[in-house]
Motif scaffolding. Structure first.
Motif, short mmCIF file in Angstrom:
data_model
loop_
_atom_site.label_atom_id
_atom_site.label_comp_id
_atom_site.label_asym_id
_atom_site.label_seq_id
_atom_site.Cartn_x
_atom_site.Cartn_y
_atom_site.Cartn_z
N ALA A 310 43.27 14.16 50.32
CA ALA A 310 41.87 14.05 49.91
C ALA A 310 40.97 13.90 51.14
CB ALA A 310 41.69 12.85 48.98
N GLU A 311 41.38 13.05 52.06
CA GLU A 311 40.59 12.86 53.28
C GLU A 311 40.63 14.11 54.15
OE1 GLU A 311 41.30 9.20 55.36
OE2 GLU A 311 41.50 8.05 53.50
N ALA A 312 41.78 14.80 54.16
CA ALA A 312 41.90 16.03 54.95
C ALA A 312 40.97 17.12 54.42
CB ALA A 312 43.34 16.53 54.93
N SER A 313 40.88 17.25 53.11
CA SER A 313 40.03 18.30 52.55
C SER A 313 38.57 18.07 52.92
CB SER A 313 40.19 18.36 51.03
OG SER A 313 39.61 17.24 50.39
N SER A 314 38.20 16.80 53.02
CA SER A 314 36.83 16.46 53.42
C SER A 314 36.64 16.69 54.92
CB SER A 314 36.55 15.00 53.07
OG SER A 314 35.27 14.61 53.51
N ASN A 315 37.57 16.20 55.73
CA ASN A 315 37.44 16.32 57.18
C ASN A 315 37.46 17.77 57.66
OD1 ASN A 315 37.08 13.69 58.25
ND2 ASN A 315 39.24 13.22 57.93
N LEU A 316 38.26 18.60 57.01
CA LEU A 316 38.41 19.98 57.47
C LEU A 316 37.35 20.92 56.91
CD1 LEU A 316 41.04 18.76 58.53
CD2 LEU A 316 42.18 20.89 57.96
N ALA A 317 36.44 20.38 56.10
CA ALA A 317 35.34 21.20 55.59
C ALA A 317 34.42 21.67 56.71
CB ALA A 317 34.54 20.41 54.56
N ARG A 318 34.42 20.95 57.83
CA ARG A 318 33.52 21.30 58.94
C ARG A 318 33.90 22.61 59.62
NH1 ARG A 318 35.20 16.04 62.33
NH2 ARG A 318 35.28 15.33 60.18
N TYR A 319 35.14 23.07 59.42
CA TYR A 319 35.58 24.31 60.06
C TYR A 319 35.20 25.48 59.16
CZ TYR A 319 38.08 20.81 62.69
OH TYR A 319 38.38 19.70 63.44
N ASP A 320 33.96 25.93 59.32
CA ASP A 320 33.39 26.91 58.39
C ASP A 320 33.10 28.26 59.02
OD1 ASP A 320 31.27 26.25 60.01
OD2 ASP A 320 30.09 25.25 58.45
N GLY A 321 33.43 28.43 60.30
CA GLY A 321 33.17 29.70 60.96
C GLY A 321 31.76 29.83 61.48
N ILE A 322 30.96 28.79 61.36
CA ILE A 322 29.56 28.86 61.78
C ILE A 322 29.32 28.04 63.05
CG2 ILE A 322 27.17 28.42 61.12
CD1 ILE A 322 28.48 30.64 59.53
N ARG A 323 29.65 26.76 62.99
CA ARG A 323 29.28 25.86 64.08
C ARG A 323 30.16 26.00 65.32
NH1 ARG A 323 28.79 20.90 59.95
NH2 ARG A 323 30.30 22.24 58.91
N TYR A 324 31.47 26.08 65.12
CA TYR A 324 32.40 26.26 66.23
C TYR A 324 33.74 26.68 65.66
CZ TYR A 324 33.63 21.50 64.81
OH TYR A 324 33.97 20.39 64.08
N GLY A 325 34.63 27.09 66.51
CA GLY A 325 35.93 27.52 66.04
C GLY A 325 35.95 28.98 65.64
N HIS A 326 37.05 29.40 65.03
CA HIS A 326 37.24 30.80 64.67
C HIS A 326 36.19 31.28 63.68
CE1 HIS A 326 39.20 34.53 63.55
NE2 HIS A 326 39.08 34.17 62.28
N ARG A 327 35.68 32.49 63.92
CA ARG A 327 34.74 33.12 63.01
C ARG A 327 35.22 34.53 62.68
NH1 ARG A 327 28.58 33.32 64.81
NH2 ARG A 327 28.92 31.07 64.57
N ALA A 328 35.29 34.84 61.42
CA ALA A 328 35.70 36.19 61.00
C ALA A 328 34.66 37.21 61.45
CB ALA A 328 35.86 36.23 59.48
N ASP A 329 35.07 38.48 61.51
CA ASP A 329 34.20 39.57 61.95
C ASP A 329 33.12 39.82 60.88
OD1 ASP A 329 33.04 42.09 62.50
OD2 ASP A 329 34.82 42.69 63.63
N PHE A 330 31.88 39.46 61.20
CA PHE A 330 30.80 39.53 60.21
C PHE A 330 30.45 40.98 59.86
CE2 PHE A 330 26.31 38.94 58.78
CZ PHE A 330 26.59 38.12 57.70
N GLU A 331 30.52 41.86 60.83
CA GLU A 331 30.21 43.27 60.56
C GLU A 331 31.19 43.86 59.56
OE1 GLU A 331 29.89 45.59 64.09
OE2 GLU A 331 28.14 44.49 64.85
N LYS A 332 32.47 43.52 59.73
CA LYS A 332 33.47 44.01 58.79
C LYS A 332 33.23 43.45 57.39
CE LYS A 332 37.42 45.09 61.74
NZ LYS A 332 38.85 44.77 62.04
#
Length: 502
Positions: A310-332
């Motif tokens: 439960a805590e993990a699902s909340s904590n890992l919500a921040r990895y959304d591809g916007i602020r930092y970290g991996h981001r999928a190819d938006f053009e594709k």
């Protein structure tokens, strides 16, 4: 047994130099790491620079209290200028812009940080197989796992690639790999060591602690890691005790609680017999063995995997591809959505039917694709489970009930500690299992933590000490647990147990 104090005597006398010690470890890493895969990155040039600076301080008489100690750092703890990937694709290029509090403390005392160690992705796992770097392998036998999630840190110490290392423990992630690799692993009381700069998995469980080759070094390192931190509101202002002095003065007059729940079904017979024989030796050495009961321990696995996920699902919500970290190819993504709309329009026939179709917006699709590509299978599994137990209609039945059981487990320990100084148990029910053996069986993997998770649920301290070698050639450990902020007690018990093997 060699420890920091003996090394520092040699450094002070000039018999050894920090630069030589570091070269020896760098050479061992070069020769061994390709097989063990304990380290995911080592900057030789930076290590040599650290060693030269610290040797100059030793020569000038201004060196810190950890000068000469070479430390590996789990890749979930932030170091300024170093990649902090958490063994995940989603953070594969993330570089920390600050030091965790524990890293600052180590640097202030002139410890040498030799490299970043392998781990299960986001500290979710019990084998160090869920990692973008490939699995770590047990130094005792490379066909077997090292445990997890701090497996790289345990293996690095066991393979003599460093003196000590840092790990994190959410449900046993320091103690279980310590048992599998035959080293000492200490989980402090929750809030004893600052979590600032530790990438969160489950915030009410996570602890940073040391691995070492002996109990004395674990005590010394904890002494310098512990303490209040204004950057972590959950850290305790309780004064830090002199752990190294307590270990040096270790006496045999401890009351050791032996719970029947930890020595029952599921425990390897040889491990049970080995630990019971050692406990009899402790008894002869002056310790008192006291039967205790922990009736709610049987609910530990279920309770932990509800609350932690439960805590993990909340904590890992921040990895959304916007602020930092991996981001999928938006053009594709935009191209995919354009094609989907065209196909739906052709099939629907009317604009009204098209509008009613369930098509993601580009932003929602970016979130989904980034997280799908970035997270591994086990992390996804825990996010889904955690989201489920927090969802409407299930919150009270699962999360709310688990919080109540957590309190009952805590009370079991409080009651037991009214009678004893420490509680003893096996660290894990078996020795290390073969690589790949439990990858398709998550439940079996989770059961490896059956003896360790209770300490995290209760917020108490625990330490795993090598207890012997199984007939299969693999090491196994014994665990001592103490009440909150009773690290002195578990260190004394561990030191006394360790002395039986000297």
């Amino acid at each position: 047994m060699k420890n920091l104090l003996s090394v520092q005597e040699q450094l002070q006398s000039g018999k050894r130099k920090v630069t030589d010690i570091c070269e020896e470890y760098l050479q061992t890493i070069k020769e061994t790491n390709s097989e063990v895969n304990a380290f995911v990155s080592v900057d030789d040039e930076d290590v040599r620079k650290q060693a030269t600076n610290i040797q100059q301080k030793i020569d000038a008489g201004t060196a810190g209290k950890l000068a000469g100690m070479v430390i590996g750092v789990k890749d979930v703890i932030c170091e300024k200028g170093k990649k902090v990937t958490c063994a995940s694709h989603i953070l594969h290029n993330f570089e920390s812009v600050y030091d965790a509090t524990v890293i600052k403390k180590l640097k202030n005392e002139d410890a040498i940080l030799i490299g970043r160690t392998n781990m299960d992705e986001f500290a979710m796992g019990s084998s160090t197989e869920n990692t973008i770097y490939g699995p770590s392998k047990n130094p005792a036998n490379s066909d077997f796992v090292v445990g997890g999630s701090s497996g790289g840190s345990a293996a690095a110490v066991a393979a003599n690639m460093c003196d000590t290392s840092l790990g994190s423990d959410t449900g046993g992630s320091i103690r279980q790999p310590a048992s599998y690799c035959g080293v000492v692993g200490l989980k402090p009381t929750y809030s004893r060591v600052s979590r600032y700069g530790l990438v969160a998995y489950a915030s009410s469980f996570d602890c940073i602690g040391p691995f070492s080759k002996n109990v004395t070094d674990a005590a010394i390192l904890l002494e310098h890691l512990a303490g209040d931190d204004p950057m972590d509101n959950s850290s305790s202002a309780k004064p830090v005790e002199n752990y190294s002095e307590a270990v040096a003065e270790s006496s045999g007059k401890l009351k050791i609680g032996v719970p029947k729940e930890y020595f029952g079904e599921g425990l390897d017979d040889e491990i049970r017999q080995g630990i019971e024989d050692r406990l009899k030796e402790l008894e002869k050495d002056g310790a008192e063995l006291v039967p205790v009961t922990l009736p709610h321990m049987k609910y530990g696995i279920a309770t932990y995997y509800i609350l932690a996920t439960a805590e993990a699902s909340s904590n890992l919500a921040r990895y959304d591809g916007i602020r930092y970290g991996h981001r999928a190819d938006f053009e594709k993504i935009e191209e995919e959505l354009s094609l989907e709309r065209k196909e739906l329009k052709k099939a629907a026939g009317t604009s009204t039917a098209l509008e009613a179709a369930d098509i993601d917006s580009p932003l929602i699709r970016l979130y989904k694709k980034s997280r799908t590509e970035g997270f591994g299978t086990e992390v996804k599994r825990r996010i889904i489970l955690g989201t489920y137990v927090l969802s409407a209609g299930y919150y009270d039945a699962y999360y709310g009930k688990a919080q109540k059981v957590r309190r009952l487990i805590k009370q079991d320990f409080l009651d037991a500690f009214q009678q004893v100084d420490v509680i003893v148990s096996p660290t894990a029910p078996t020795t290390a299992f073969k690589l790949g053996e439990n990858q398709d069986d998550p439940l079996q993997m989770y059961l490896n933590d059956v003896y360790t998770i209770s300490a995290n649920l209760a917020g108490i301290c625990g330490i795993s000490v090598p207890a012997g070698t199984h007939s299969n050639g693999l090491p196994y450990g014994v665990q001592f647990m103490g009440n909150t902020f009773h690290e002195v007690d578990i260190l004394r018990a561990a030191k006394q147990f360790e002395s039986l093997q000297s």
